[in-house]
Design a protein around this motif. Structure first.
Motif, short mmCIF file in Angstrom:
data_model
loop_
_atom_site.label_atom_id
_atom_site.label_comp_id
_atom_site.label_asym_id
_atom_site.label_seq_id
_atom_site.Cartn_x
_atom_site.Cartn_y
_atom_site.Cartn_z
N ARG A 103 0.82 -1.22 0.00
CA ARG A 103 0.00 0.00 0.00
C ARG A 103 0.85 1.26 0.00
NH1 ARG A 103 -1.77 3.27 4.09
NH2 ARG A 103 -1.03 1.84 5.71
N LEU A 104 1.91 1.27 0.80
CA LEU A 104 2.73 2.47 0.91
C LEU A 104 3.70 2.62 -0.26
CD1 LEU A 104 3.55 2.42 4.72
CD2 LEU A 104 1.90 3.87 3.53
N ALA A 105 4.17 1.49 -0.79
CA ALA A 105 5.15 1.55 -1.87
C ALA A 105 4.52 1.86 -3.22
CB ALA A 105 5.92 0.23 -1.95
N ARG A 106 3.26 1.48 -3.40
CA ARG A 106 2.62 1.59 -4.72
C ARG A 106 2.73 2.97 -5.36
NH1 ARG A 106 1.67 -1.43 -9.11
NH2 ARG A 106 0.12 -0.39 -10.40
N PRO A 107 2.32 4.05 -4.69
CA PRO A 107 2.42 5.36 -5.35
C PRO A 107 3.84 5.75 -5.71
CG PRO A 107 1.82 5.60 -3.03
CD PRO A 107 1.70 4.16 -3.35
N HIS A 108 4.80 5.31 -4.91
CA HIS A 108 6.20 5.65 -5.18
C HIS A 108 6.73 4.94 -6.43
CE1 HIS A 108 6.85 7.96 -1.50
NE2 HIS A 108 6.23 7.01 -0.83
N ILE A 109 6.42 3.64 -6.57
CA ILE A 109 6.95 2.92 -7.73
C ILE A 109 6.22 3.31 -9.01
CG2 ILE A 109 7.81 1.03 -6.31
CD1 ILE A 109 5.50 -0.70 -7.27
N VAL A 110 4.94 3.67 -8.89
CA VAL A 110 4.21 4.17 -10.07
C VAL A 110 4.82 5.49 -10.52
CG1 VAL A 110 2.01 5.11 -10.88
CG2 VAL A 110 2.05 2.97 -9.58
N GLY A 111 5.11 6.36 -9.54
CA GLY A 111 5.74 7.65 -9.87
C GLY A 111 7.11 7.47 -10.49
N LEU A 112 7.89 6.51 -9.96
CA LEU A 112 9.21 6.26 -10.51
C LEU A 112 9.13 5.77 -11.95
CD1 LEU A 112 12.27 6.02 -10.18
CD2 LEU A 112 11.92 3.76 -9.16
N THR A 113 8.20 4.87 -12.22
CA THR A 113 8.03 4.37 -13.58
C THR A 113 7.61 5.48 -14.53
OG1 THR A 113 7.55 2.10 -12.90
CG2 THR A 113 6.70 2.78 -15.03
N LYS A 114 6.79 6.40 -14.07
CA LYS A 114 6.40 7.53 -14.92
C LYS A 114 7.62 8.39 -15.27
CE LYS A 114 1.60 8.05 -13.40
NZ LYS A 114 0.62 8.92 -12.66
N ARG A 115 8.55 8.49 -14.34
CA ARG A 115 9.74 9.32 -14.58
C ARG A 115 10.75 8.62 -15.48
NH1 ARG A 115 9.05 10.08 -9.06
NH2 ARG A 115 10.86 8.80 -8.49
N VAL A 116 11.00 7.34 -15.24
CA VAL A 116 12.08 6.65 -15.95
C VAL A 116 11.59 5.81 -17.12
CG1 VAL A 116 13.46 6.61 -13.85
CG2 VAL A 116 12.09 4.60 -14.46
N GLY A 117 10.31 5.44 -17.10
CA GLY A 117 9.76 4.62 -18.19
C GLY A 117 9.82 3.13 -17.95
N TRP A 118 10.83 2.67 -17.22
CA TRP A 118 11.04 1.24 -17.03
C TRP A 118 10.19 0.71 -15.89
CZ3 TRP A 118 13.36 -0.68 -21.04
CH2 TRP A 118 14.31 0.07 -21.72
N PRO A 119 9.79 -0.57 -15.95
CA PRO A 119 8.99 -1.16 -14.87
C PRO A 119 9.82 -1.36 -13.60
CG PRO A 119 9.56 -2.83 -16.50
CD PRO A 119 9.99 -1.51 -17.07
N VAL A 120 9.12 -1.24 -12.48
CA VAL A 120 9.74 -1.37 -11.15
C VAL A 120 8.93 -2.37 -10.35
CG1 VAL A 120 10.36 -0.14 -9.03
CG2 VAL A 120 10.52 1.02 -11.25
N SER A 121 9.60 -3.16 -9.53
CA SER A 121 8.90 -4.16 -8.72
C SER A 121 9.38 -4.11 -7.28
CB SER A 121 9.13 -5.56 -9.29
OG SER A 121 10.49 -5.91 -9.24
N ILE A 122 8.53 -4.64 -6.40
CA ILE A 122 8.86 -4.81 -4.98
C ILE A 122 8.85 -6.30 -4.69
CG2 ILE A 122 8.15 -4.37 -2.61
CD1 ILE A 122 9.00 -1.85 -3.98
#
Length: 264
Positions: A85-104
């Motif tokens: 729940r807490l990580a989701r907005p951060h990794i979505v934001g990171l993917t928007k910035r860099v383009g590449w997929p991110v996982s936890i």
């Protein structure tokens, strides 16, 4: 227990169920191959899983798939709901910035299990990965991070069980242990995998992983995956490592200072 796998039949059954769950639908021969058991053994395992209601045969096809019953195995596994729940907005934001997929991912036994990813939020991916997908702990950037930040006795226990496992080649394990540079990963705060061989597109992607902490203790690994053909690993580190570290630090802060659900 250190002399070998305690109950090999259970280990094989778990391997078969994991294979079916990962691939979605498998034939009997594919189950035997994926779980590395003889065909007659695979048949007995499948019959047992059918009896227990954990898998079912597809209509009109000799293929088997997991049922909703497998979700009951995770009923008590809720400790990382807050992490997702807490990580989701951060990794979505990171993917928007860099383009590449991110996982936890978190460590489960001798594997790393994805808890969330942004593969569905990016066009820069070969496949979509969903919660529950697993990766070998010594052949993934997230696994190397997890091992590096594990307490020394816990890391040695994992390696000890891997050494006595009949499913792992000892020469491979020796090479993997040598390449696990714990001190370097801790000092630099990241780990890499030059080519990911144990995913859905073997050899076509590389990855960079950084640690996430809760109150100073390792909690999970955050990993960015990119195409091998797109750039060298050194370029990816230069372009993205700072953003990866900053994002992981933000998630760590939120985990260590959680707000009540109603105020989030």
């Amino acid at each position: 227990m250190e002399k070998g796998v305690p109950i090999r039949s259970i280990t094989r059954s778990i391997a078969a169920l994991k294979a079916i769950n990962r691939h979605g639908s498998l034939s009997m021969m594919e189950i035997a191959k994926a779980s590395e058991v003889p065909y007659p053994t695979a048949c007995r395992i499948v019959q047992t899983l059918l009896y227990e209601g954990l898998i079912e045969q597809e209509p009109a096809r000799k293929r088997y798939r997991a049922t909703a019953m497998v979700q009951t195995l995770a009923t008590g596994f809720q400790h990382d709901d807050e992490l997702v729940r807490l990580a989701r907005p951060h990794i979505v934001g990171l993917t928007k910035r860099v383009g590449w997929p991110v996982s936890i991912a978190i460590r489960v036994g001798r594997e790393m299990m994805l808890r969330d990813s942004t593969h569905s939020n990016s066009s820069l991916t070969f496949e979509r990965y969903y919660p529950g997908f697993t990766l070998p702990i010594l052949d993934s950037a997230s696994g190397k991070v997890s091992m590096a930040y594990a307490p020394d006795d816990e890391r040695e226990m994992i390696l000890r069980f891997m050494r006595v496992s009949q499913e792992i080649d000892l020469n491979y394990l020796a090479t993997a242990e040598v390449s696990l540079d714990v001190e370097r990963i801790r000092a630099e705060g990241y780990a890499v995998q030059g080519r990911n061989h144990f995913n859905l597109t073997p050899g076509k992607t590389s990855s960079i992983s950084v640690p996430i902490f809760r109150n100073g203790h390792f909690e999970a690994a955050m990993t960015m995956v990119f195409f091998v053909a797109a750039m060298r690993l050194s370029q990816a580190l230069e372009l993205y490592l700072d953003d990866l570290r900053a994002t992981a630090a933000a998630i760590s802060h939120d985990l260590s200072n959680p707000m009540p659900m109603g105020n989030a």
